[in-house]
Motif scaffolding. Structure first.
Motif, short mmCIF file in Angstrom:
data_model
loop_
_atom_site.label_atom_id
_atom_site.label_comp_id
_atom_site.label_asym_id
_atom_site.label_seq_id
_atom_site.Cartn_x
_atom_site.Cartn_y
_atom_site.Cartn_z
N LEU A 75 0.83 -1.20 0.00
CA LEU A 75 0.00 0.00 0.00
C LEU A 75 0.87 1.25 0.00
O LEU A 75 0.63 2.18 -0.75
CB LEU A 75 -0.93 -0.01 1.21
CG LEU A 75 -1.98 1.09 1.29
CD1 LEU A 75 -2.86 1.08 0.06
CD2 LEU A 75 -2.82 0.92 2.53
N GLN B 78 -4.44 9.40 3.98
CA GLN B 78 -4.82 8.18 3.29
C GLN B 78 -5.52 7.27 4.28
O GLN B 78 -5.10 7.10 5.41
CB GLN B 78 -3.57 7.49 2.74
CG GLN B 78 -3.86 6.30 1.84
CD GLN B 78 -4.12 5.01 2.59
OE1 GLN B 78 -3.59 4.76 3.65
NE2 GLN B 78 -4.96 4.19 2.02
N ARG B 79 -6.63 6.69 3.83
CA ARG B 79 -7.30 5.65 4.63
C ARG B 79 -7.76 4.58 3.66
O ARG B 79 -8.16 4.87 2.54
CB ARG B 79 -8.45 6.23 5.43
CG ARG B 79 -9.48 6.93 4.61
CD ARG B 79 -10.55 7.57 5.49
NE ARG B 79 -11.40 8.38 4.66
CZ ARG B 79 -11.64 9.65 4.86
NH1 ARG B 79 -11.11 10.28 5.87
NH2 ARG B 79 -12.44 10.31 4.06
N GLY B 80 -7.64 3.34 4.09
CA GLY B 80 -8.01 2.28 3.18
C GLY B 80 -8.23 0.95 3.87
O GLY B 80 -7.76 0.71 4.97
N SER C 185 -8.05 -3.20 2.96
CA SER C 185 -7.53 -4.15 2.00
C SER C 185 -7.58 -5.54 2.62
O SER C 185 -7.35 -5.69 3.81
CB SER C 185 -6.09 -3.78 1.63
OG SER C 185 -5.57 -4.69 0.70
N SER D 33 -9.50 2.55 -1.13
CA SER D 33 -8.61 3.56 -0.56
C SER D 33 -9.14 4.94 -0.92
O SER D 33 -9.60 5.17 -2.03
CB SER D 33 -7.20 3.38 -1.10
OG SER D 33 -6.33 4.33 -0.54
#
Length: 189
Positions: free
Chosen positions: A15, A39-41, A43, A66
């Protein structure tokens, strides 16, 4: 893939590498003005044991979503979802991911919205809630998916292909992992 590498990179490393590549894509003028990206995500993927049936139900899925909040207020959202329910012909695949935000009043999960196809056809709004409850294999991660339900339709940008199809499932990961990542990325020189 025919070759195998001799080293492994963790999901967070992958990432971070993707976000780093994005920084190179920002024009030089924008790089000077840009200082911080939020950033936020979410996965992950694996096998979820679904609730709500006397017979065991399983779904194999992959999820990447994301959201990058740039300093000038613009948001870039990327993502892809694949969902296959075992023992059925049901295949769900995202067309577009439009949001990835923290679940309200929680710090362990993401709420992902967008549009998806069913068995390669149609256009339906979806809502996924994915919870990062623990380490891989801990059976503490959880996923909820709603397609073309009133909750999924709430806030959808477009109308569905039809109103007949709906799908809902909730399950605990019995194999695999979900990772919720929030980070500030400093891209100033």
């Amino acid at each position: 893939m025919t070759q195998q590498s001799s080293f492994a990179i963790g999901r967070r490393g992958v990432l971070a590498a993707g976000i780093g590549a994005l920084a190179f894509a920002i024009p030089a003028r924008a790089q000077i003005e840009t200082r911080l990206i939020l950033q936020r995500g979410m996965s992950g993927g694996g096998l979820a044991q679904l609730e709500g049936s006397d017979d065991p139900r399983l779904a194999n899925f992959g999820l990447f979503a994301s959201s990058l909040q740039l300093p000038e207020g613009k948001t870039l959202v990327l993502g892809a979802i694949q969902w296959l329910e075992a023992g059925s012909d049901l295949q769900l695949q995202s067309i577009e991911v439009v949001s990835c935000i923290p679940i309200p009043e929680r710090s362990d999960g993401a709420q992902v919205r967008g549009r998806m196809q069913v068995n390669g056809e149609g256009d339906y709004p979806f809502l996924i809630r994915a919870y990062d409850g623990g380490r891989p294999g801990s059976a503490l991660d959880r996923i909820e998916i709603a397609v073309n339900t009133p909750e999924a339709l709430d806030g959808a940008a477009s109308q569905p292909s039809d109103t007949e199809f709906t799908y809902e499932a909730t399950g605990i990961l019995v194999a695999g992992d979900l990772q919720w990542v929030i980070s500030d990325i400093d891209v100033s020189g």
